[in-house]
Write a protein that holds these residues in place. Structure first.
Motif, PDB file in Angstrom:
ATOM      1  N   GLN A 184      63.169 -76.063  41.458  1.00 27.28           N
ATOM      2  CA  GLN A 184      63.288 -75.345  40.193  1.00 27.28           C
ATOM      3  C   GLN A 184      62.781 -76.193  39.035  1.00 27.28           C
ATOM      4  O   GLN A 184      62.156 -75.681  38.104  1.00 27.28           O
ATOM      5  CB  GLN A 184      64.756 -74.947  39.967  1.00 27.28           C
ATOM      6  CG  GLN A 184      65.248 -73.890  40.946  1.00 27.28           C
ATOM      7  CD  GLN A 184      64.502 -72.577  40.786  1.00 27.28           C
ATOM      8  OE1 GLN A 184      64.340 -72.078  39.684  1.00 27.28           O
ATOM      9  NE2 GLN A 184      64.039 -72.010  41.888  1.00 27.28           N
ATOM     10  N   LYS A 227      61.901 -69.942  55.656  1.00 27.89           N
ATOM     11  CA  LYS A 227      60.932 -68.853  55.494  1.00 27.89           C
ATOM     12  C   LYS A 227      59.517 -69.360  55.751  1.00 27.89           C
ATOM     13  O   LYS A 227      58.592 -69.175  54.942  1.00 27.89           O
ATOM     14  CB  LYS A 227      61.018 -68.256  54.093  1.00 27.89           C
ATOM     15  CG  LYS A 227      62.290 -67.499  53.811  1.00 27.89           C
ATOM     16  CD  LYS A 227      63.288 -68.302  53.039  1.00 27.89           C
ATOM     17  CE  LYS A 227      64.514 -67.495  52.680  1.00 27.89           C
ATOM     18  NZ  LYS A 227      65.546 -68.293  52.005  1.00 27.89           N
ATOM     19  N   LEU A 253      60.018 -62.532  51.961  1.00 33.01           N
ATOM     20  CA  LEU A 253      60.532 -63.529  52.902  1.00 33.01           C
ATOM     21  C   LEU A 253      61.949 -63.951  52.535  1.00 33.01           C
ATOM     22  O   LEU A 253      62.698 -64.456  53.368  1.00 33.01           O
ATOM     23  CB  LEU A 253      59.652 -64.781  52.880  1.00 33.01           C
ATOM     24  CG  LEU A 253      58.253 -64.654  53.445  1.00 33.01           C
ATOM     25  CD1 LEU A 253      57.459 -65.900  53.124  1.00 33.01           C
ATOM     26  CD2 LEU A 253      58.313 -64.445  54.946  1.00 33.01           C
ATOM     27  N   GLN A 254      62.311 -63.784  51.257  1.00 31.20           N
ATOM     28  CA  GLN A 254      63.609 -64.266  50.806  1.00 31.20           C
ATOM     29  C   GLN A 254      64.697 -63.243  51.115  1.00 31.20           C
ATOM     30  O   GLN A 254      64.429 -62.084  51.410  1.00 31.20           O
ATOM     31  CB  GLN A 254      63.585 -64.540  49.298  1.00 31.20           C
ATOM     32  CG  GLN A 254      62.355 -65.292  48.817  1.00 31.20           C
ATOM     33  CD  GLN A 254      62.291 -66.712  49.367  1.00 31.20           C
ATOM     34  OE1 GLN A 254      63.310 -67.374  49.491  1.00 31.20           O
ATOM     35  NE2 GLN A 254      61.096 -67.174  49.695  1.00 31.20           N
ATOM     36  N   THR A 255      65.935 -63.698  51.021  1.00 34.00           N
ATOM     37  CA  THR A 255      67.057 -62.777  51.169  1.00 34.00           C
ATOM     38  C   THR A 255      67.226 -62.021  49.854  1.00 34.00           C
ATOM     39  O   THR A 255      67.515 -62.624  48.826  1.00 34.00           O
ATOM     40  CB  THR A 255      68.344 -63.559  51.485  1.00 34.00           C
ATOM     41  OG1 THR A 255      68.113 -64.324  52.668  1.00 34.00           O
ATOM     42  CG2 THR A 255      69.504 -62.610  51.703  1.00 34.00           C
ATOM     43  N   LYS A 265      70.546 -60.602  43.648  1.00 33.26           N
ATOM     44  CA  LYS A 265      71.310 -61.840  43.550  1.00 33.26           C
ATOM     45  C   LYS A 265      70.346 -63.018  43.366  1.00 33.26           C
ATOM     46  O   LYS A 265      69.334 -63.105  44.067  1.00 33.26           O
ATOM     47  CB  LYS A 265      72.143 -62.019  44.823  1.00 33.26           C
ATOM     48  CG  LYS A 265      73.128 -63.160  44.741  1.00 33.26           C
ATOM     49  CD  LYS A 265      73.981 -63.208  45.996  1.00 33.26           C
ATOM     50  CE  LYS A 265      74.926 -64.398  45.919  1.00 33.26           C
ATOM     51  NZ  LYS A 265      75.674 -64.563  47.170  1.00 33.26           N
ATOM     52  N   ASN A 266      70.662 -63.893  42.429  1.00 33.78           N
ATOM     53  CA  ASN A 266      69.814 -65.065  42.120  1.00 33.78           C
ATOM     54  C   ASN A 266      68.394 -64.655  41.736  1.00 33.78           C
ATOM     55  O   ASN A 266      67.435 -65.351  42.041  1.00 33.78           O
ATOM     56  CB  ASN A 266      69.749 -66.039  43.302  1.00 33.78           C
ATOM     57  CG  ASN A 266      71.110 -66.543  43.713  1.00 33.78           C
ATOM     58  OD1 ASN A 266      71.941 -66.837  42.873  1.00 33.78           O
ATOM     59  ND2 ASN A 266      71.353 -66.622  45.015  1.00 33.78           N
ATOM     60  N   LEU A 291      65.768 -66.992  40.287  1.00 31.07           N
ATOM     61  CA  LEU A 291      65.307 -68.113  41.103  1.00 31.07           C
ATOM     62  C   LEU A 291      64.385 -67.673  42.229  1.00 31.07           C
ATOM     63  O   LEU A 291      63.742 -68.502  42.872  1.00 31.07           O
ATOM     64  CB  LEU A 291      66.506 -68.854  41.714  1.00 31.07           C
ATOM     65  CG  LEU A 291      67.577 -69.334  40.742  1.00 31.07           C
ATOM     66  CD1 LEU A 291      68.683 -70.047  41.497  1.00 31.07           C
ATOM     67  CD2 LEU A 291      66.970 -70.266  39.716  1.00 31.07           C
ATOM     68  N   LEU A 292      64.355 -66.383  42.490  1.00 32.27           N
ATOM     69  CA  LEU A 292      63.584 -65.908  43.639  1.00 32.27           C
ATOM     70  C   LEU A 292      62.088 -65.938  43.333  1.00 32.27           C
ATOM     71  O   LEU A 292      61.660 -65.496  42.266  1.00 32.27           O
ATOM     72  CB  LEU A 292      63.980 -64.481  43.995  1.00 32.27           C
ATOM     73  CG  LEU A 292      65.376 -64.311  44.598  1.00 32.27           C
ATOM     74  CD1 LEU A 292      65.735 -62.831  44.663  1.00 32.27           C
ATOM     75  CD2 LEU A 292      65.440 -64.924  45.989  1.00 32.27           C
ATOM     76  N   PRO A 293      61.293 -66.461  44.253  1.00 31.96           N
ATOM     77  CA  PRO A 293      59.847 -66.415  44.028  1.00 31.96           C
ATOM     78  C   PRO A 293      59.328 -64.987  44.156  1.00 31.96           C
ATOM     79  O   PRO A 293      59.946 -64.149  44.803  1.00 31.96           O
ATOM     80  CB  PRO A 293      59.297 -67.297  45.151  1.00 31.96           C
ATOM     81  CG  PRO A 293      60.344 -67.327  46.201  1.00 31.96           C
ATOM     82  CD  PRO A 293      61.668 -67.110  45.515  1.00 31.96           C
ATOM     83  N   SER A 294      58.223 -64.740  43.526  1.00 32.80           N
ATOM     84  CA  SER A 294      57.601 -63.414  43.581  1.00 32.80           C
ATOM     85  C   SER A 294      56.213 -63.521  44.193  1.00 32.80           C
ATOM     86  O   SER A 294      55.628 -64.605  44.260  1.00 32.80           O
ATOM     87  CB  SER A 294      57.478 -62.829  42.173  1.00 32.80           C
ATOM     88  OG  SER A 294      58.734 -62.601  41.612  1.00 32.80           O
TER      89      SER A 294
END
Lengths: 594, 266
Positions: free
Chosen positions: A167, A514, B16-18, B31-32, B35-38
């Motif tokens: 981050q 992942k 790929l993320q939850t 959720k989060n 922080l999650l990539p796009s």
């Protein structure tokens, strides 16, 4: 005009090229420090040009940074850092709103006893364990662990921060890019440096070919990697980076320098259950378990969000060296499991850490290039700190580059020596690295010797050290024994998989890492001589592979499956025969919360 | 005949993320989420590659990428996308989490397209994804076209073949795994792309450098769009997965298949 060191015959499809002023390889903390510092000098506050490009006259200095991973900072780690260099660059860092970061609020070192009886402990350690168990709560023993009453000054991080490096790096990248002073391109692996005809001057980098099969042969989508020429190549691609490796191969290490101390860091970010109230900023370091040589960390990044992991060092002298199973047993230790039980794996990853420190420092500068960060030997193995040191070396190089640009001096070896290396030599980074040099050599004699050696070196400013012992005490296991089977035989209990945090190794890749492998690139891990692999009796590359990407092949030798590779580079330093070629490739971890 | 091709391409959270839906004070989200990539919506990415291919074949043509997404995420994702093909960026700062209202999205996108300087509506092709990785409503692009007054609309497009006079033939997916062939006399038109047939272009630093000259200024000028989040949901659960992984090397395919069947039956 220019020659290249990186390949091969020229391709039938023309190879494109371009020229910029400065090209950087790898976007880690060192390059982040470099770009942040340099970027502030390229443009005036009103956006007009302060430093003009020579590659593209009329435009501001053209600075490019190529990062191998599919996303910036994918797959790095949680860290605790005193952040001296980072806070010099960002004095208001504490209130900057970097996600998943917190000031350090509590710092502990915990000695973990062995609750299962499988740990390989020396006699001195067994004696210490027996004394602690006998003393019980009187000596502070609780849940098979004891918090040490004293943290030596050289290890303290009490004035620092915990942060998710992923981050943080994304936050820095956003600032650098928004300034318009530099461009950072992810998913852009660099094959190696380009050299001038005389072979002594670095003239830029060559990108990895695209549109190839796994062996590198062109397909119908073939696009040869572009040559990017630059006046200065900034090498910040870490200890296993392709450019750094090529420079080491060409110029060698300075006399007396050697890179023989490594560790594999394997880490997770975990969401804790709702009733866990560990305060953000809590820092816990562990020693003693699952094996005495394996250190652990747990940093509380945010309420109920922790970064944790273990380090498996190259001097871990055991019949078999592995990481994932040990990580699970470490989490299951009662001292930690009281918080981790019921938690959920959020991300997972692994990375090789170059821990030779100053002794592993390469040739830092040459005509047209400079090296910064971990690959330049900046990680301090005594204080266990690397991010801030890396950042600072990047910032130091940027200060030197600004100085040279303002004087119109070319980036020669002499000029970079004056402008960068001398700055670095005069700084706290160098001072502390000298104290740390050889401070951990005692670990080659055992953990007690190692800890004593660290204390000696740390408390005497490096005046006293315990010398290393050469050779290994334990023969390695034959390849026919898997890591799991060996650990079972040693008495390690089965891991009680819960499908959330305790999951199989492959599920950690899927759920936490992942992991992806983009098509169209050649395999980035090759074995020079497969017959050598067939003759190898240990296959440490298999047992230390973080993603189980390298496996024993049915026909003998080993096989590589890049769909599982997390680019940790452990195979590179675990091969006793130097038979692994680890080059740059796209893909790997997609876990930017690390 | 040259074209002015506008590609509407949103961002979606990296699949790929939850991705766990949650109700927040501002409405539904993930959720989060911050922080999650796009990633660029894969359907729209195909449309972008097709647009670049068409523009290259029709000298004088130009490609704009219009994207509604949080500015910071857009900057991050475009560092990959901008290495693929040349385009001019039109950035609209707004949410992109899969819960936005399609009609409001379409309005914001149509307004952004209408405001592009120098855009010739008689040459205009609006490209985008037929569907989206964050929703399967498939309605946004259609509404963008309607708001721009474009009546020629094609969805599920796999190929566009342009003739010398600017008329083009469109291959659209229809039921039963078949294609419908339509002929259009020319721009303006809307094409919601399925997957097309092109390779993903290789990353090119040269293309990236070219795009960067307009990309960062466009991001800095990104206008904030008021796009409400759509409704609410009572409950949502991430699909539970039972995993039981092991490595075997000595089983026949039949034995593996049999074991999987028994595992599913449990």
């Amino acid at each position: 005009m220019d020659d290249t060191s990186v390949s091969h015959a020229e391709p039938a499809v023309p190879r494109a090229d371009m020229r910029v002023d400065i090209v950087c390889t790898g976007f880690g903390p060192a390059t982040a420090g470099f770009l942040t510092t340099l970027g502030r000098a390229v443009l005036n506050d009103d956006g007009t040009t302060r430093i003009e490009s020579t590659a593209m006259p009329g435009l501001p200095l053209q600075v490019l940074c190529f990062e191998r991973a599919d996303d910036l900072a994918a797959g790095v780690s949680g860290v605790v850092s005193r952040a001296r260099g980072i806070r010099t660059s960002f004095p208001e860092f504490a209130s900057a709103g970097v996600p998943l970061s917190s000031p350090v609020t509590d710092e502990q070192i915990v000695y973990l006893l062995d609750p299962v009886g499988a740990s390989r402990r020396s006699r001195p350690l067994r004696a210490i364990d027996a004394m602690l168990r006998a003393g019980g709560r009187l000596l502070g023993v609780d849940r098979h662990g004891v918090r040490l009453p004293y943290i030596p000054p050289f290890l303290r991080k009490h004035d620092g921060v915990v942060l998710s490096l992923g981050q943080f790096q994304q936050w820095v990248a956003g600032q650098v890019m928004a300034s318009g002073a530099a461009q950072i391109w992810p998913a852009s692996p660099v094959a190696g440096p380009l050299f001038a005809d005389d072979g002594a001057r670095v003239t830029g980098v060559r990108m990895v070919d695209q549109g190839t099969d796994l062996r590198g042969a062109p397909t119908d989508a073939y696009a040869p990697g572009m040559d990017v020429f630059a006046d200065l190549t900034v090498v910040g691609d870490g200890p296993i980076g392709a450019v750094g490796q090529a420079l080491d191969a060409k110029f060698g290490l300075p006399d007396g320098h050697v890179r023989d101390e490594w560790a594999l860091g394997m880490k997770m970010v975990v969401d804790l259950r709702d009733d866990v109230d560990l305060a953000p900023g809590t820092v816990i370091h562990t020693i003693g378990y699952p094996e005495p040589e394996i250190f652990g960390f747990l940093y509380v990044l945010a309420p109920r969000t922790v970064s944790l992991g273990i380090f498996v060092p190259s001097w871990f002298d055991s019949p078999l060296r592995t990481a994932y199973r040990y990580l699970q047993h470490w989490m299951l230790h009662p001292w930690l499991w009281r918080w981790l039980e019921g938690g959920t794996l959020r991300s997972w990853g692994a990375k090789s850490v170059q821990e030779s420190g100053r002794r592993g420092e390469p040739v830092l500068v040459g005509d047209g290039y400079a090296r910064i960060g971990e690959g330049s030997g900046s990680t301090n193995p005594l204080s266990g700190s690397g991010v801030d040191e890396a950042w600072t070396t990047g910032a130091q190089l940027a200060d030197g580059v600004i100085e040279l640009l303002s004087r119109g001096e070319p980036f020669t070896r002499d000029a970079l020596e004056r402008a960068y290396v001398q700055r670095r030599r005069a700084s706290w980074v160098e001072r502390e690295l000298r104290v740390a040099e050889g401070a951990r050599d005692g670990f080659t004699r055992g953990v007690v010797w190692g800890l004593a050696g660290m204390a000696l070196a740390g408390l005497t400013g490096g005046a006293l050290r315990i010398p290393r012992r050469h050779g290994q005490a334990h023969p390695r296991l034959a390849t026919t024994v898997s890591a799991d089977a060996w650990m079972d035989a040693q008495g390690w209990p089965a891991v009680p998989f819960d499908g959330r945090l305790l999951v199989t190794h492959q599920d950690a890749l899927l759920m936490g890492g992942k992991v992806q492998a983009a098509p169209g690139y050649a395999d980035h891990v090759r074995f020079d001589d497969l017959s050598q692999c067939r003759e190898c009796t240990t296959h440490l590359c298999v047992s230390m592979c973080s993603g189980q990407a390298i496996t024993d092949a049915d026909e003998g030798g080993v096989a590589f499956d890049r769909e599982k590779c997390v680019h940790c580079g452990a195979c590179l330093w675990n091969c006793p025969d130097d038979n692994v070629r680890f080059t740059a490739g796209a893909g790997g971890l997609h876990a930017v919360e690390n | 005949m040259e074209f002015h091709i506008v590609v509407c391409a949103g961002l979606v959270p990296d699949p790929l993320q939850t991705l766990e839906p949650v109700m927040g004070p501002a409405g539904p989200g993930l959720k989060n989420e911050a922080l999650l990539p796009s990633v660029i919506d894969p359907w729209a990415a195909h449309a972008l590659f097709e647009a670049a291919h068409l523009a290259r074949a029709r000298p004088g043509s130009k490609v704009w990428l219009v994207s509604l997404a949080p500015k910071a995420k857009l900057q991050q994702v475009l560092m990959v996308v901008a290495q693929k093909v040349p385009f001019d960026l039109v950035a609209v700062d707004g949410p992109a989490n899969g819960f936005t209202d399609a009609s409001a999205c379409a309005a914001a996108l149509a307004d952004a397209i209408a405001a592009i300087p120098g855009l010739d509506r008689q040459k205009l092709l609006v490209f985008g994804g037929w569907e989206s990785a964050s929703r399967a409503a498939g309605t946004t692009l259609q509404m963008v076209g309607e708001r721009l007054g474009i009546t020629e609309q094609f969805q599920g497009v796999d190929a566009v073949t342009v003739g010398a006079d600017g008329a083009f033939e469109v291959l659209e997916r229809i039921e039963g795994g078949r294609h419908q062939v339509a002929t259009c006399s020319g721009a303006p038109a809307v094409c919601g792309w399925a997957t097309g047939s092109l390779h993903e272009p290789p990353n090119s630093p040269q293309v990236g450098m070219m795009n960067m000259r307009t990309l960062m200024p466009a991001l800095q000028k990104a206008r904030a769009a008021s796009v409400p989040l759509a409704g609410a949901f009572g409950a949502a659960a991430v699909p539970s997965a039972r995993r039981d992984t092991r490595v075997v090397k000595d089983m026949s395919p039949d034995a593996i298949a049999q074991e999987i069947v028994e595992w599913i039956r449990q």
